[in-house]
Design a protein around this motif. Structure first.
Motif, PDB file in Angstrom:
ATOM      1  N   LEU A   1       2.622  21.854  13.989  1.00 35.24           N
ATOM      2  CA  LEU A   1       4.051  21.703  14.206  1.00 35.24           C
ATOM      3  C   LEU A   1       4.604  23.052  14.648  1.00 35.24           C
ATOM      4  CD1 LEU A   1       6.761  20.235  13.977  1.00 35.24           C
ATOM      5  CD2 LEU A   1       6.725  20.737  11.533  1.00 35.24           C
ATOM      6  N   ASP A   2       5.228  23.066  15.797  1.00 38.06           N
ATOM      7  CA  ASP A   2       5.813  24.264  16.396  1.00 38.06           C
ATOM      8  C   ASP A   2       7.322  24.050  16.395  1.00 38.06           C
ATOM      9  OD1 ASP A   2       6.535  26.399  18.031  1.00 38.06           O
ATOM     10  OD2 ASP A   2       5.086  25.918  19.605  1.00 38.06           O
ATOM     11  N   THR A   3       8.016  24.654  15.438  1.00 39.37           N
ATOM     12  CA  THR A   3       9.437  24.376  15.281  1.00 39.37           C
ATOM     13  C   THR A   3      10.265  25.654  15.221  1.00 39.37           C
ATOM     14  OG1 THR A   3      11.077  23.129  14.001  1.00 39.37           O
ATOM     15  CG2 THR A   3       9.309  24.194  12.761  1.00 39.37           C
TER      16      THR A   3
ATOM     17  N   HIS B   1      11.053  31.118  13.945  1.00 41.54           N
ATOM     18  CA  HIS B   1      10.043  30.278  14.598  1.00 41.54           C
ATOM     19  C   HIS B   1       8.938  30.026  13.577  1.00 41.54           C
ATOM     20  CE1 HIS B   1       6.634  30.041  17.789  1.00 41.54           C
ATOM     21  NE2 HIS B   1       6.988  28.841  17.374  1.00 41.54           N
ATOM     22  N   PHE B   2       8.603  28.748  13.364  1.00 42.74           N
ATOM     23  CA  PHE B   2       7.578  28.357  12.401  1.00 42.74           C
ATOM     24  C   PHE B   2       6.434  27.670  13.137  1.00 42.74           C
ATOM     25  CE2 PHE B   2      11.538  28.608  10.145  1.00 42.74           C
ATOM     26  CZ  PHE B   2      11.210  29.192   8.937  1.00 42.74           C
ATOM     27  N   LEU B   3       5.237  28.199  12.985  1.00 44.08           N
ATOM     28  CA  LEU B   3       4.035  27.582  13.524  1.00 44.08           C
ATOM     29  C   LEU B   3       3.241  27.075  12.325  1.00 44.08           C
ATOM     30  CD1 LEU B   3       2.727  26.998  16.217  1.00 44.08           C
ATOM     31  CD2 LEU B   3       1.512  29.169  16.030  1.00 44.08           C
ATOM     32  N   VAL B   4       3.293  25.764  12.119  1.00 39.40           N
ATOM     33  CA  VAL B   4       2.775  25.133  10.906  1.00 39.40           C
ATOM     34  C   VAL B   4       1.480  24.384  11.228  1.00 39.40           C
ATOM     35  CG1 VAL B   4       3.307  23.539   9.030  1.00 39.40           C
ATOM     36  CG2 VAL B   4       5.158  24.849  10.119  1.00 39.40           C
ATOM     37  N   HIS B   5       0.397  24.756  10.548  1.00 35.57           N
ATOM     38  CA  HIS B   5      -0.918  24.132  10.726  1.00 35.57           C
ATOM     39  C   HIS B   5      -1.200  23.270   9.502  1.00 35.57           C
ATOM     40  CE1 HIS B   5      -0.854  27.907  12.961  1.00 35.57           C
ATOM     41  NE2 HIS B   5      -1.660  27.323  13.822  1.00 35.57           N
ATOM     42  N   VAL B   6      -1.319  21.970   9.704  1.00 34.77           N
ATOM     43  CA  VAL B   6      -1.557  21.042   8.604  1.00 34.77           C
ATOM     44  C   VAL B   6      -3.022  20.610   8.629  1.00 34.77           C
ATOM     45  CG1 VAL B   6      -0.917  18.841   7.565  1.00 34.77           C
ATOM     46  CG2 VAL B   6       0.826  20.257   8.691  1.00 34.77           C
ATOM     47  N   PHE B   7      -3.708  20.846   7.507  1.00 32.92           N
ATOM     48  CA  PHE B   7      -5.126  20.504   7.393  1.00 32.92           C
ATOM     49  C   PHE B   7      -5.306  19.350   6.425  1.00 32.92           C
ATOM     50  CE2 PHE B   7      -5.418  24.709   9.103  1.00 32.92           C
ATOM     51  CZ  PHE B   7      -6.598  24.740   9.809  1.00 32.92           C
ATOM     52  N   SER B   8      -6.089  18.367   6.831  1.00 33.79           N
ATOM     53  CA  SER B   8      -6.522  17.318   5.927  1.00 33.79           C
ATOM     54  C   SER B   8      -7.505  17.964   4.951  1.00 33.79           C
ATOM     55  CB  SER B   8      -7.205  16.207   6.721  1.00 33.79           C
ATOM     56  OG  SER B   8      -7.748  15.262   5.852  1.00 33.79           O
TER      57      SER B   8
ATOM     58  N   ILE C   1       9.638  13.336   1.676  1.00 31.94           N
ATOM     59  CA  ILE C   1       9.749  14.246   2.821  1.00 31.94           C
ATOM     60  C   ILE C   1      10.706  13.594   3.814  1.00 31.94           C
ATOM     61  CG2 ILE C   1       8.517  15.485   4.637  1.00 31.94           C
ATOM     62  CD1 ILE C   1       6.041  15.441   2.829  1.00 31.94           C
ATOM     63  N   THR C   2      11.974  14.001   3.736  1.00 30.02           N
ATOM     64  CA  THR C   2      13.023  13.344   4.511  1.00 30.02           C
ATOM     65  C   THR C   2      13.424  14.110   5.766  1.00 30.02           C
ATOM     66  OG1 THR C   2      14.728  14.402   3.163  1.00 30.02           O
ATOM     67  CG2 THR C   2      13.974  12.215   2.464  1.00 30.02           C
ATOM     68  N   TRP C   3      13.090  15.363   5.858  1.00 34.64           N
ATOM     69  CA  TRP C   3      13.440  16.186   7.020  1.00 34.64           C
ATOM     70  C   TRP C   3      12.610  15.698   8.195  1.00 34.64           C
ATOM     71  CZ3 TRP C   3      14.020  22.104   6.050  1.00 34.64           C
ATOM     72  CH2 TRP C   3      14.478  22.749   7.195  1.00 34.64           C
ATOM     73  N   PRO C   4      13.226  15.105   9.224  1.00 37.32           N
ATOM     74  CA  PRO C   4      12.473  14.485  10.321  1.00 37.32           C
ATOM     75  C   PRO C   4      11.473  15.421  11.006  1.00 37.32           C
ATOM     76  CG  PRO C   4      14.800  13.932  10.499  1.00 37.32           C
ATOM     77  CD  PRO C   4      14.677  14.954   9.401  1.00 37.32           C
ATOM     78  N   THR C   5      11.812  16.692  11.123  1.00 41.46           N
ATOM     79  CA  THR C   5      10.924  17.655  11.776  1.00 41.46           C
ATOM     80  C   THR C   5       9.566  17.712  11.088  1.00 41.46           C
ATOM     81  OG1 THR C   5      12.831  18.968  12.459  1.00 41.46           O
ATOM     82  CG2 THR C   5      10.699  20.091  12.433  1.00 41.46           C
ATOM     83  N   TYR C   6       9.552  17.556   9.770  1.00 43.64           N
ATOM     84  CA  TYR C   6       8.307  17.614   8.988  1.00 43.64           C
ATOM     85  C   TYR C   6       7.777  16.229   8.646  1.00 43.64           C
ATOM     86  CZ  TYR C   6       9.436  22.515   8.726  1.00 43.64           C
ATOM     87  OH  TYR C   6       9.717  23.816   9.074  1.00 43.64           O
TER      88      TYR C   6
ATOM     89  N   TRP D   1       3.112  19.001  17.829  1.00 50.70           N
ATOM     90  CA  TRP D   1       4.501  18.567  17.762  1.00 50.70           C
ATOM     91  C   TRP D   1       5.403  19.763  17.981  1.00 50.70           C
ATOM     92  CZ3 TRP D   1       5.851  13.438  16.529  1.00 50.70           C
ATOM     93  CH2 TRP D   1       4.771  12.614  16.208  1.00 50.70           C
ATOM     94  N   LEU D   2       6.325  19.647  18.919  1.00 53.55           N
ATOM     95  CA  LEU D   2       7.254  20.722  19.246  1.00 53.55           C
ATOM     96  C   LEU D   2       8.678  20.262  18.949  1.00 53.55           C
ATOM     97  CD1 LEU D   2       7.960  23.470  20.570  1.00 53.55           C
ATOM     98  CD2 LEU D   2       7.975  22.265  22.775  1.00 53.55           C
ATOM     99  N   ASP D   3       9.405  21.078  18.197  1.00 58.48           N
ATOM    100  CA  ASP D   3      10.820  20.827  17.939  1.00 58.48           C
ATOM    101  C   ASP D   3      11.550  22.149  18.133  1.00 58.48           C
ATOM    102  OD1 ASP D   3      13.358  20.211  17.040  1.00 58.48           O
ATOM    103  OD2 ASP D   3      12.649  18.978  15.375  1.00 58.48           O
ATOM    104  N   ARG D   4      12.208  22.284  19.277  1.00 50.58           N
ATOM    105  CA  ARG D   4      12.875  23.547  19.624  1.00 50.58           C
ATOM    106  C   ARG D   4      14.180  23.771  18.870  1.00 50.58           C
ATOM    107  NH1 ARG D   4      10.298  25.988  23.750  1.00 50.58           N
ATOM    108  NH2 ARG D   4       9.048  24.691  25.133  1.00 50.58           N
ATOM    109  N   ASP D   5      14.608  22.779  18.101  1.00 50.05           N
ATOM    110  CA  ASP D   5      15.839  22.905  17.326  1.00 50.05           C
ATOM    111  C   ASP D   5      15.651  22.150  16.009  1.00 50.05           C
ATOM    112  OD1 ASP D   5      18.426  23.615  16.689  1.00 50.05           O
ATOM    113  OD2 ASP D   5      19.369  22.181  18.044  1.00 50.05           O
TER     114      ASP D   5
END
Length: 160
Positions: free
Chosen positions: A69-71, A79-86, A118-123, A139-143
């Motif tokens: 997730l690049d948000t 700027h948050f670059l989030v790497h989600v690992f199973s 987890i209600t925040w749509p970006t996440y 996933w990119l969310d510029r805002d």
């Protein structure tokens, strides 16, 4: 000057449940997957193992990169670059950490109830897509933080 954050999160599943944590941040209470900021010299997978254990008491083994997730938070110039690992659960009972500055709760929730936490749509949306088997991995969310548009913590989630 803006700030950039590189994060590693763990998607810890056990049958039809997964682990979520409630963070108390300055912007409000936010339920999320466990994880946090990458330290200098640390690999992303080591970050996930360390952060999940600190926030939940669980020892995990990252299996695969689920998605990225690049948000951006334009309000605070972040700027948050989030790497989600199973992750595979290795050991440990789930527990809320003592004296943690941010994590105030953690729990197992059923897969079909995760959107209630987890209600925040970006996440939320990338996680739900991954759990549903979608192939998208970036996933990119510029805002990504815009509370007046519902992109941020739900004010009803705050529990004293």
């Amino acid at each position: 000057m803006g700030r950039q954050f590189v994060l590693g999160l763990g998607l810890v599943e056990d049958e039809d449940r997964l682990v979520v944590v409630r963070n108390r941040w300055p912007i409000g209470d936010v339920w999320s997957l466990p994880g946090g900021q990458l330290e200098v010299g640390e690999s992303l997978t080591d970050c996930v193992v360390r952060e999940v254990q600190e926030e939940t008491g669980l020892l995990v083994a990252p299996v695969e990169l689920a998605y990225v997730l690049d948000t951006h938070n334009l309000i605070h110039d972040q700027h948050f670059l989030v790497h989600v690992f199973s992750c595979r659960l290795v050991a440990g009972p789930l527990r809320v950490p003592e004296n943690d500055e941010y994590v105030v709760d953690c729990r197992w929730v059923k897969r079909d109830e995760v959107a209630r936490y987890i209600t925040w749509p970006t996440y939320r949306d990338p996680l739900l897509a991954y759990l549903a088997g979608h192939e998208r991995r970036y996933w990119l969310d510029r805002d990504g933080y815009r509370p007046e548009l519902g992109k941020g913590p739900d004010p009803r989630e705050r529990e004293e």
